[in-house]
Motif scaffolding. Structure first.
Motif, mmCIF file in Angstrom:
data_model
loop_
_atom_site.group_PDB
_atom_site.id
_atom_site.type_symbol
_atom_site.label_atom_id
_atom_site.label_comp_id
_atom_site.label_asym_id
_atom_site.label_seq_id
_atom_site.Cartn_x
_atom_site.Cartn_y
_atom_site.Cartn_z
ATOM 1 N N ALA A 186 0.828 -1.210 0.000
ATOM 2 C CA ALA A 186 0.000 0.000 0.000
ATOM 3 C C ALA A 186 0.862 1.260 0.000
ATOM 4 C CB ALA A 186 -0.933 -0.004 1.212
ATOM 5 N N VAL A 187 1.903 1.272 0.812
ATOM 6 C CA VAL A 187 2.780 2.447 0.885
ATOM 7 C C VAL A 187 3.478 2.667 -0.459
ATOM 8 C CG1 VAL A 187 4.875 3.374 1.937
ATOM 9 C CG2 VAL A 187 3.121 2.300 3.371
ATOM 10 N N LEU A 188 3.997 1.597 -1.051
ATOM 11 C CA LEU A 188 4.686 1.722 -2.334
ATOM 12 C C LEU A 188 3.737 2.227 -3.420
ATOM 13 C CD1 LEU A 188 6.857 -1.534 -2.339
ATOM 14 C CD2 LEU A 188 7.616 0.813 -1.929
ATOM 15 N N VAL A 189 2.517 1.693 -3.458
ATOM 16 C CA VAL A 189 1.538 2.127 -4.455
ATOM 17 C C VAL A 189 1.151 3.579 -4.211
ATOM 18 C CG1 VAL A 189 -0.832 1.821 -5.260
ATOM 19 C CG2 VAL A 189 0.641 -0.169 -4.931
ATOM 20 N N PHE A 198 -1.401 11.836 4.056
ATOM 21 C CA PHE A 198 -2.575 11.388 4.803
ATOM 22 C C PHE A 198 -3.397 10.384 3.988
ATOM 23 C CE2 PHE A 198 -7.031 11.908 6.281
ATOM 24 C CZ PHE A 198 -6.839 11.468 7.586
ATOM 25 N N THR A 199 -3.458 10.584 2.685
ATOM 26 C CA THR A 199 -4.182 9.642 1.831
ATOM 27 C C THR A 199 -3.475 8.290 1.793
ATOM 28 O OG1 THR A 199 -4.928 11.493 0.463
ATOM 29 C CG2 THR A 199 -5.178 9.294 -0.458
ATOM 30 N N VAL A 200 -2.152 8.305 1.811
ATOM 31 C CA VAL A 200 -1.401 7.051 1.883
ATOM 32 C C VAL A 200 -1.726 6.325 3.183
ATOM 33 C CG1 VAL A 200 0.898 6.024 2.026
ATOM 34 C CG2 VAL A 200 0.470 7.897 0.426
ATOM 35 N N PHE A 201 -1.816 7.090 4.260
ATOM 36 C CA PHE A 201 -2.182 6.492 5.553
ATOM 37 C C PHE A 201 -3.562 5.844 5.476
ATOM 38 C CE2 PHE A 201 -4.628 7.146 9.483
ATOM 39 C CZ PHE A 201 -3.928 6.281 10.339
ATOM 40 N N SER A 264 -15.097 6.373 0.367
ATOM 41 C CA SER A 264 -14.011 7.356 0.251
ATOM 42 C C SER A 264 -14.098 8.204 -1.001
ATOM 43 C CB SER A 264 -12.662 6.633 0.284
ATOM 44 O OG SER A 264 -12.508 5.828 -0.878
ATOM 45 N N GLY A 265 -14.719 7.646 -2.047
ATOM 46 C CA GLY A 265 -14.760 8.349 -3.320
ATOM 47 C C GLY A 265 -13.454 8.333 -4.072
#
Length: 267
Positions: A186-189, A198-201, A264-265
């Motif tokens: 998830a972090v890499l993507v 914040f969106t990565v989180f 989330s949209g």
């Protein structure tokens, strides 16, 4: 056995890749619907329906429900599916005593509807987005990454059994390894896509929830198979068991992931 697995995989892989990633929306829905109906045929047997006519009848009934679900707001169906998976956790923890509640054939047939119909709605929802190929690929990467991470971590560090009466081979350490692997994905993507921090989180949070539910999907099918006294859902796929054996994690992960995208949209 290994030769059978390889041959089956070589035949199924092009079909799966072509159907999931290259079919337009409507043919894709029929493609996924056909897979779900085969899963329903297997689930009827897991529910205790041994007669072929009854199993086919259940599969057809599920097909009718899939068509109805296709024409209903997906958020409601996905929400029901997410609630079901949250509730089913109690039954897994309480097995075998919990089988007194769900072990009857009608109850297990009902469980099948709550598993299969939201999974179909989840896939159709993902396919409706402009970035459908990438979303579905990401979902697959999460399920595969969780399996790989859990396998190697469990073999190296596994001591505390996750649900020994349901699936003795799974450990909490394996679950943590799967979660860590998919968190890295998830972090890499997220950073590759240039998402804000914040969106990565949030992506990591959605990923971890999706993966935890995917583990639950595997456990629920294992629980029902153990109650039924079956090792595989069927022998349709030589060397691999049945369709449900291959999609059990996806049936849980897909509606939760699709619902998260709606809320989330993001998509």
């Amino acid at each position: 056995m290994l030769k059978q697995r390889i041959i089956t995989a070589l035949i199924l892989a092009p079909i799966a890749i072509g159907g999931v990633f290259f079919l337009p929306q409507v043919p894709f829905a029929f493609f996924i619907g056909a897979i779900i109906m085969v899963g329903a045929w297997e689930w009827a047997n897991l529910s205790g329906v041994e007669q072929q006519g009854g199993r086919i009848g259940y599969s057809v009934a599920v097909g009718v429900l899939l068509y109805l679900a296709w024409n209903l707001p997906s958020a409601w169906i996905l929400g029901v599916g997410a609630l079901w998976w949250a509730f089913s956790f109690r039954w897994v923890l309480g097995y075998p005593e919990s089988a007194e509640t769900w072990g009857g054939t009608p109850q297990r047939l009902g469980m099948g509807l709550l598993i299969l119909v939201p999974a179909f709605s989840g896939f159709v929802t993902l396919k409706s987005y402009e970035m459908s190929v990438w979303l579905i690929l990401y979902l697959f990467a999460l399920v595969w990454g969780a399996d790989i991470g859990a396998y190697f971590t469990g073999r190296a560090l596994g001591k505390r059994k996750l649900a020994p009466k349901v699936s003795p081979g799974k450990s909490w350490e394996g679950v943590y390894g799967g979660l860590a692997t998919t968190a890295v994905i998830a972090v890499l993507v997220g950073f590759y896509a240039g998402l804000p921090l914040f969106t990565v989180f949030l992506l990591v949070v959605v990923t971890l929830v999706t993966v935890m539910v995917s583990v639950l999907g595997d456990l629920v099918e294992s629980m029902v198979k153990r109650h039924r006294g079956m090792k595989d859902s069927s022998q349709l796929l030589p060397g691999h068991g049945g369709v449900m054996d291959r999609i059990d994690s996806l049936t849980a992960a897909t509606p939760v992931f699709a619902l998260a995208l709606i809320i989330s949209g993001w998509a």
